[in-house]
Scaffold this active site. Structure first.
Site, PDB file in Angstrom:
ATOM      1  N   SER A   1      38.145  26.851  37.749  1.00 25.92           N
ATOM      2  CA  SER A   1      37.434  28.021  38.246  1.00 25.92           C
ATOM      3  C   SER A   1      36.088  27.556  38.802  1.00 25.92           C
ATOM      4  CB  SER A   1      37.234  29.004  37.079  1.00 25.92           C
ATOM      5  OG  SER A   1      36.478  30.110  37.490  1.00 25.92           O
TER       6      SER A   1
ATOM      7  N   ASP B   1      38.500  35.443  42.115  1.00 27.78           N
ATOM      8  CA  ASP B   1      38.182  36.305  40.968  1.00 27.78           C
ATOM      9  C   ASP B   1      36.864  37.033  41.252  1.00 27.78           C
ATOM     10  OD1 ASP B   1      37.796  37.540  38.538  1.00 27.78           O
ATOM     11  OD2 ASP B   1      37.693  35.685  37.353  1.00 27.78           O
TER      12      ASP B   1
ATOM     13  N   LYS C   1      43.832  36.396  27.946  1.00 32.31           N
ATOM     14  CA  LYS C   1      42.746  35.766  27.187  1.00 32.31           C
ATOM     15  C   LYS C   1      42.814  36.334  25.778  1.00 32.31           C
ATOM     16  CE  LYS C   1      39.348  35.294  30.920  1.00 32.31           C
ATOM     17  NZ  LYS C   1      38.211  35.982  31.567  1.00 32.31           N
TER      18      LYS C   1
ATOM     19  N   LYS D   1      35.226  32.049  42.555  1.00 38.55           N
ATOM     20  CA  LYS D   1      34.553  33.295  42.168  1.00 38.55           C
ATOM     21  C   LYS D   1      34.036  33.945  43.452  1.00 38.55           C
ATOM     22  CE  LYS D   1      34.724  33.339  37.639  1.00 38.55           C
ATOM     23  NZ  LYS D   1      35.295  34.486  36.915  1.00 38.55           N
TER      24      LYS D   1
ATOM     25  N   GLY E   1      40.166  31.584  30.851  1.00 35.91           N
ATOM     26  CA  GLY E   1      39.242  30.741  30.102  1.00 35.91           C
ATOM     27  C   GLY E   1      37.909  31.430  29.949  1.00 35.91           C
TER      28      GLY E   1
ATOM     29  N   GLU F   1      41.836  38.463  41.427  1.00 31.74           N
ATOM     30  CA  GLU F   1      41.670  38.842  40.027  1.00 31.74           C
ATOM     31  C   GLU F   1      40.573  39.897  39.901  1.00 31.74           C
ATOM     32  OE1 GLU F   1      41.042  35.285  37.752  1.00 31.74           O
ATOM     33  OE2 GLU F   1      40.436  36.348  35.934  1.00 31.74           O
TER      34      GLU F   1
ATOM     35  N   LYS G   1      40.419  28.288  41.708  1.00 31.74           N
ATOM     36  CA  LYS G   1      40.032  29.711  41.727  1.00 31.74           C
ATOM     37  C   LYS G   1      38.584  29.775  42.176  1.00 31.74           C
ATOM     38  CE  LYS G   1      38.807  32.661  37.801  1.00 31.74           C
ATOM     39  NZ  LYS G   1      39.314  33.257  36.546  1.00 31.74           N
TER      40      LYS G   1
ATOM     41  N   ASP H   1      42.312  41.070  34.672  1.00 27.97           N
ATOM     42  CA  ASP H   1      41.701  40.310  33.573  1.00 27.97           C
ATOM     43  C   ASP H   1      40.995  41.333  32.668  1.00 27.97           C
ATOM     44  OD1 ASP H   1      39.984  38.830  31.956  1.00 27.97           O
ATOM     45  OD2 ASP H   1      39.068  37.657  33.544  1.00 27.97           O
TER      46      ASP H   1
HETATM   47  O1  SMG Z   1      36.789  28.622  31.077  1.00 24.00           O
HETATM   48  O2  SMG Z   1      37.086  27.657  32.999  1.00 24.00           O
HETATM   49  C1  SMG Z   1      36.682  28.585  32.307  1.00 24.00           C
HETATM   50  C2  SMG Z   1      36.060  29.770  32.996  1.00 24.00           C
HETATM   51  C3  SMG Z   1      37.077  30.568  33.715  1.00 24.00           C
HETATM   52  O3  SMG Z   1      36.335  31.972  35.468  1.00 24.00           O
HETATM   53  C4  SMG Z   1      36.514  31.856  34.278  1.00 24.00           C
HETATM   54  N1  SMG Z   1      36.272  32.846  33.405  1.00 24.00           N
HETATM   55  O4  SMG Z   1      36.521  36.191  34.567  1.00 24.00           O
HETATM   56  O5  SMG Z   1      38.012  34.723  34.283  1.00 24.00           O
HETATM   57  C5  SMG Z   1      36.834  35.063  34.233  1.00 24.00           C
HETATM   58  C6  SMG Z   1      35.748  34.126  33.783  1.00 24.00           C
HETATM   59  C7  SMG Z   1      35.003  34.723  32.619  1.00 24.00           C
HETATM   60  C8  SMG Z   1      33.899  33.898  32.094  1.00 24.00           C
HETATM   61  S1  SMG Z   1      32.659  33.685  33.221  1.00 24.00           S
HETATM   62  C9  SMG Z   1      31.258  33.234  32.417  1.00 24.00           C
HETATM   63 MG    MG Z   2      38.441  36.709  35.420  1.00 28.14          MG
END
Ligand code: SMG
Ligand code: MG
Length: 371
Positions: free
Chosen positions: A136, A190, A264, A164, A292, A215, A162, A240
């Site tokens: 991510s 995402d 999750k 953001k 994650g 996402e 992925k 999510d």
């Molecule tokens: O653990 O690699 C990881 C982070 C994956 O993008 C990630 N998590 O919305 O899926 C999500 C985000 C939530 C945590 S962001 C601080």
């Molecule tokens: Mg997410």
């Protein structure tokens, strides 16, 4: 397992690089760990709540308080001996706080399975010895920095990327990554709830880029909005934040709001409910992948075990330890051919390294367990 002591520990771990999402920037993690001490073995749970209530309503200080003041007293009322399956029902009177509940259940699972000599992967029903790793990638100050970061991750072997996104950082980064790395790259985005239904025309402009999924574009309580959006864009919608339980997953799928689900454990109250989300989605023919929350090796071990279940058919946000930490709390998870190995030892199959744990500990609170 028979519990003798419970410990709530706070640790502070700096991230190797700041991680920016549509809701904020993480530069270090303040993590609540739960240790249940038994006669034979310890069990460890990791709470995935962030420092601030921005991903969801939970945050680490609140999770710590609710665990100490409301969850552990309920658990203790069951008596010293308990099974992992009893934890969820014992805590269900407390509304919300799934990340705190998940950490408590994870600790009991690790403790019980360690005593039994069974791995979490076997207990959950894993069918793979290793799982493919996605990465991510946060919102970056510039497109060129983004391309450098993605290129470096691809060189390391990550099999899926992925990005953001947020309004103003969506079309350009997706276009740039596609142009640089090609149509073959498994790519998804995402939004962490950053859009509204009125943004459908802007989101439809992502359609030509062949994304695996988008996402959580809309707010977490807007299942109807996601169903409406799904009719306006071609990119598959994955939820999510909205998916807080197996029944929420079934509801979102049946209403046409999601065709892929991010699982999750912390968001749904534990690994047992996460398995139920997996099962419900499998029954409805909907693929899932493991999300994650910037976990240490403890949470990562559990996530990797979960991701080895049969309906986890898409690569997860289960990256290697060095994507997050200069030095992990456990033996590091290392990327091998784009995959992480599923631990086979009892319980989580990993434990905190005592020296590293001591180094990063900020506070320890022992909870008396005997009457
Ligand atoms: O653990 O690699 C990881 C982070 C994956 O993008 C990630 N998590 O919305 O899926 C999500 C985000 C939530 C945590 S962001 C601080
Ligand atoms: Mg997410």
């Amino acid at each position: 397992m028979k519990i003798e002591v419970v410990e709530l520990r706070r640790i502070r771990l700096p991230l190797v690089t700041p991680f920016r999402t549509s809701f904020g920037t993480e530069t270090e993690r303040d993590i609540l760990l739960v240790r249940v001490g038994g006669a034979g073995s310890d069990g460890w749970g990791e709470c995935v709540a962030m420092s601030e209530p921005l991903y969801s309503s939970e945050y680490v200080e609140g999770a710590h308080a609710v665990t100490r003041d409301h969850l552990l007293p309920r658990l203790r009322s069951l008596g010293p001996s308990l099974t992992p399956e009893e934890v969820g029902p014992a805590l269900s009177a407390v509304k919300g706080h799934p990340m705190a509940k998940a950490a408590v259940e994870m600790a009991v699972l690790d403790g019980e399975l360690s005593e039994r000599g069974e791995s979490l992967a076997t207990y959950l029903g894993a069918v793979r010895p290793s799982v493919p790793s996605g990465v991510s990638v946060g919102i970056m100050p510039s497109i060129s920095q983004l391309l450098d970061a993605v290129g470096a991750y691809l060189d390391q072997g990550y099999v899926r990327v992925k990005l953001k996104i947020e309004p103003g950082w969506d079309l350009e980064p997706v276009r740039a990554v596609r142009e640089r790395f090609g149509d073959e790259l498994a790519l998804q985005v995402d939004a962490n709830t950053a859009y509204s239904l009125g943004d459908a025309p802007a989101l439809a402009r992502l359609d030509p880029f062949g994304l695996l999924l988008i996402e959580q574009p809309l707010p977490e309580d807007d299942v109807a909005g996601h169903a409406a959006l799904a009719r306006l864009i071609r990119t598959p919608i994955c939820l999510d934040e909205s998916i807080t339980s197996a029944s929420a997953a079934a509801d979102a799928i049946n209403r046409g709001a999601a065709s892929i689900i991010n699982v999750k454990a912390g968001r749904v109250g534990g690994y047992l409910e996460a398995k139920r989300v997996h099962d419900v989605c499998a029954g409805l023919g909907v693929p899932v992948w493991c999300g994650g929350m910037l976990e240490t090796g403890l949470g990562r071990a559990a996530n990797v075990a979960l991701a080895a279940l049969p309906n986890f058919t898409l690569p997860g946000d289960t990256s290697a330890s060095d994507r997050y930490w200069h030095r992990d709390l456990t033996t590091p998870f290392i990327l091998k051919d784009g995959h992480l190995e599923v631990p086979t030892g009892p319980g989580l199959g990993v434990g905190p390294d005592p020296a590293r744990l001591a180094e990063v500990t900020v506070s320890v609170e022992e909870i008396p367990w005997k009457d």
